[in-house]
Design an enzyme around this catalytic site. Sequence first.
Site, PDB file in Angstrom:
ATOM      1  CG  HIS A 111      -1.825   1.172   1.285  1.00  0.00           C
ATOM      2  ND1 HIS A 111      -2.874   1.322   0.403  1.00  0.00           N
ATOM      3  CD2 HIS A 111      -1.843   2.265   2.087  1.00  0.00           C
ATOM      4  CE1 HIS A 111      -3.496   2.460   0.663  1.00  0.00           C
ATOM      5  NE2 HIS A 111      -2.895   3.051   1.677  1.00  0.00           N
ATOM      6  CG  ASP A 147      -5.505  -0.467   2.190  1.00  0.00           C
ATOM      7  OD1 ASP A 147      -5.061  -1.426   1.533  1.00  0.00           O
ATOM      8  OD2 ASP A 147      -5.982   0.546   1.659  1.00  0.00           O
TER       9      ASP A 147
HETATM   10  C1  GAR Z   1       1.369   1.292  -6.211  1.00  0.00           C
HETATM   11  O1  GAR Z   1       1.665   2.591  -5.782  1.00  0.00           O
HETATM   12  C2  GAR Z   1       0.656   0.512  -5.123  1.00  0.00           C
HETATM   13  O2  GAR Z   1       1.069   0.826  -3.825  1.00  0.00           O
HETATM   14  C3  GAR Z   1      -0.767   0.940  -5.319  1.00  0.00           C
HETATM   15  O3  GAR Z   1      -0.939   1.073  -6.716  1.00  0.00           O
HETATM   16  C4  GAR Z   1       0.329   1.314  -7.335  1.00  0.00           C
HETATM   17  C5  GAR Z   1       0.565   0.217  -8.353  1.00  0.00           C
HETATM   18  O4  GAR Z   1       1.661   0.489  -9.170  1.00  0.00           O
HETATM   19  N1  GAR Z   1      -1.626  -0.033  -4.760  1.00  0.00           N
HETATM   20  C6  GAR Z   1      -2.918   0.145  -4.521  1.00  0.00           C
HETATM   21  O5  GAR Z   1      -3.509   1.185  -4.733  1.00  0.00           O
HETATM   22  C7  GAR Z   1      -3.626  -1.078  -3.972  1.00  0.00           C
HETATM   23  N2  GAR Z   1      -4.914  -0.774  -3.507  1.00  0.00           N
HETATM   24  P1  GAR Z   1       2.336  -0.680 -10.032  1.00  0.00           P
HETATM   25  O6  GAR Z   1       1.221  -1.298 -10.889  1.00  0.00           O
HETATM   26  O7  GAR Z   1       3.327   0.028 -10.894  1.00  0.00           O
HETATM   27  O8  GAR Z   1       2.963  -1.658  -9.109  1.00  0.00           O
END
Ligand code: GAR
Length: 177
Positions: A111, A147
């Site tokens: 998260h 979360d």
């Molecule tokens: C990341 O920043 C992650 O922490 C967040 O989405 C992004 C994904 O980036 N996660 C969430 O929002 C989960 N609910 P990525 O596809 O480049 O790993």
Amino acid sequence: MPRKRVAILISGRGSNMSALIDAPKERSYPAAVVLVVSNRPDEAGIETAQNDGIETAVVDHKKFKDRESFEQELQKVLEAHRIEIVCLAGFMRLLTPWIISRWDGRMINIHHALLPAFKGLDTHERAIAAGVKEHGATVHHVVPEMDSGPIIIQASVPVMKDDTPDALAKRVLAVEH
Ligand code: GAR
């Protein structure tokens, strides 16, 4: 000792997925990413995983009548690949207790905030609006409440004066990886 079979669940570009795929390249690493599952068919992460030689599957939530039937299919795919650990990496579906209870202690999430602060979406905007001086990322066990599971590790970054959500997101993403 055999390496733990890891599946990564994504919904998007999968940069955290790539970091997870790259980490176990060292032979002594105790886990191996053997499967990437996306709930969205046309996202970049799936192609990236395929280019890395990882097996992929798409379980498109839009094709199921409710959450439970989507999760039943997801569970079937995970079992078919004899998965032992599930990593949620930018996976944007809320999971129900039905599937979470099947992975008790073996499902983790990343998260983009220092939990318990800023659960949910738009964490960078909210951190800037709240005026916090530190923000960051958390890896935690998944429990039915969003979360909220026990924290495994956190990393923090400073929030700069005049920060923008995009600039802060970039700084946070680096420590997520
Ligand atoms: C990341 O920043 C992650 O922490 C967040 O989405 C992004 C994904 O980036 N996660 C969430 O929002 C989960 N609910 P990525 O596809 O480049 O790993």
